[in-house]
Write a protein that holds these residues in place. Structure first.
Motif, PDB file in Angstrom:
ATOM      1  N   ASP A  81       0.857  -1.184   0.000  1.00 15.27           N
ATOM      2  CA  ASP A  81       0.000   0.000   0.000  1.00 15.27           C
ATOM      3  C   ASP A  81       0.894   1.235   0.000  1.00 15.27           C
ATOM      4  O   ASP A  81       1.408   1.615   1.054  1.00 15.27           O
ATOM      5  CB  ASP A  81      -0.911  -0.017   1.224  1.00 15.27           C
ATOM      6  CG  ASP A  81      -1.931   1.099   1.214  1.00 15.27           C
ATOM      7  OD1 ASP A  81      -2.066   1.791   0.185  1.00 15.27           O
ATOM      8  OD2 ASP A  81      -2.595   1.280   2.243  1.00 15.27           O
ATOM      9  N   PRO A  82       1.091   1.864  -1.166  1.00 18.15           N
ATOM     10  CA  PRO A  82       1.966   3.037  -1.209  1.00 18.15           C
ATOM     11  C   PRO A  82       1.381   4.206  -0.428  1.00 18.15           C
ATOM     12  O   PRO A  82       0.171   4.358  -0.335  1.00 18.15           O
ATOM     13  CB  PRO A  82       2.068   3.372  -2.697  1.00 18.15           C
ATOM     14  CG  PRO A  82       0.952   2.664  -3.351  1.00 18.15           C
ATOM     15  CD  PRO A  82       0.512   1.551  -2.459  1.00 18.15           C
ATOM     16  N   SER A  83       2.271   5.010   0.134  1.00 15.26           N
ATOM     17  CA  SER A  83       1.829   6.122   0.978  1.00 15.26           C
ATOM     18  C   SER A  83       1.257   7.280   0.172  1.00 15.26           C
ATOM     19  O   SER A  83       0.504   8.082   0.694  1.00 15.26           O
ATOM     20  CB  SER A  83       2.988   6.627   1.838  1.00 15.26           C
ATOM     21  OG  SER A  83       4.060   7.041   1.017  1.00 15.26           O
ATOM     22  N   GLY A  84       1.615   7.392  -1.078  1.00 13.50           N
ATOM     23  CA  GLY A  84       1.069   8.454  -1.911  1.00 13.50           C
ATOM     24  C   GLY A  84       1.986   9.655  -1.993  1.00 13.50           C
ATOM     25  O   GLY A  84       3.003   9.751  -1.317  1.00 13.50           O
ATOM     26  N   THR A  85       1.590  10.602  -2.826  1.00 14.85           N
ATOM     27  CA  THR A  85       2.315  11.846  -3.046  1.00 14.85           C
ATOM     28  C   THR A  85       1.616  12.947  -2.274  1.00 14.85           C
ATOM     29  O   THR A  85       0.394  13.083  -2.336  1.00 14.85           O
ATOM     30  CB  THR A  85       2.336  12.186  -4.551  1.00 14.85           C
ATOM     31  OG1 THR A  85       2.996  11.118  -5.246  1.00 14.85           O
ATOM     32  CG2 THR A  85       3.044  13.487  -4.824  1.00 14.85           C
ATOM     33  N   THR A 112      -2.944  13.652   0.417  1.00 12.34           N
ATOM     34  CA  THR A 112      -2.124  12.819  -0.458  1.00 12.34           C
ATOM     35  C   THR A 112      -2.954  12.326  -1.640  1.00 12.34           C
ATOM     36  O   THR A 112      -4.182  12.266  -1.576  1.00 12.34           O
ATOM     37  CB  THR A 112      -1.554  11.580   0.270  1.00 12.34           C
ATOM     38  OG1 THR A 112      -2.633  10.749   0.705  1.00 12.34           O
ATOM     39  CG2 THR A 112      -0.674  11.962   1.446  1.00 12.34           C
ATOM     40  N   THR A 135      -2.675   9.046  -4.593  1.00  8.91           N
ATOM     41  CA  THR A 135      -2.007   7.848  -5.082  1.00  8.91           C
ATOM     42  C   THR A 135      -2.758   7.381  -6.314  1.00  8.91           C
ATOM     43  O   THR A 135      -3.995   7.300  -6.295  1.00  8.91           O
ATOM     44  CB  THR A 135      -2.017   6.725  -4.025  1.00  8.91           C
ATOM     45  OG1 THR A 135      -1.562   7.243  -2.781  1.00  8.91           O
ATOM     46  CG2 THR A 135      -1.129   5.567  -4.453  1.00  8.91           C
TER      47      THR A 135
END
Length: 124
Positions: A18-22, A114, A116
């Motif tokens: 699960d990417p943390s996002g930008t 964020t 994603t």
């Protein structure tokens, strides 16, 4: 200013991190983002809002590549509640794909949080 490029994380149907996002900061709000070589029908966005009030995310309608009746529907604004998360997409290629295979996303002034991008597998 050029848009900030966002690369989608692949969702393959297997064990996916699960990417943390930008982080959505003032630069992203001013410039917006672009997903290059986008496949709108397989692209989903997860947007979190840490601002004190609801804020809008805008998916920009495409250029001349789509049929006129789709382009005439215009942009799509999606409200993200304060301290909320919204999943947005997939998108219609005929309506949202920009020249060069790009997908453009903008944010309302004051938006923080964020974003994603995920690219769905062809079949899960």
């Amino acid at each position: 200013m050029p848009r900030t490029a966002l690369t989608p994380a692949a969702l393959s149907g297997a064990d996916v991190a699960d990417p943390s996002g930008t982080t959505i900061d003032s630069t992203l709000v001013t410039n917006g983002i672009v997903i290059n070589t986008a496949d709108p029908s397989r692209t989903v966005l997860r947007v979190t809002n840490s601002a004190g009030s609801a804020k809008k995310v805008t998916a920009r309608a495409g250029g001349k590549d789509g049929p006129a009746w789709m382009r005439s529907q215009g942009d799509t604004d999606v409200s993200v509640a304060a301290s909320g998360t919204r999943w947005i997409g997939p998108f219609s290629e005929a309506r949202y794909l920009q020249h060069g295979g790009k997908l453009n996303i903008d944010f309302e002034s004051g938006f923080t949080g964020t974003i994603t991008a995920f690219k769905l597998a062809r079949s899960l």
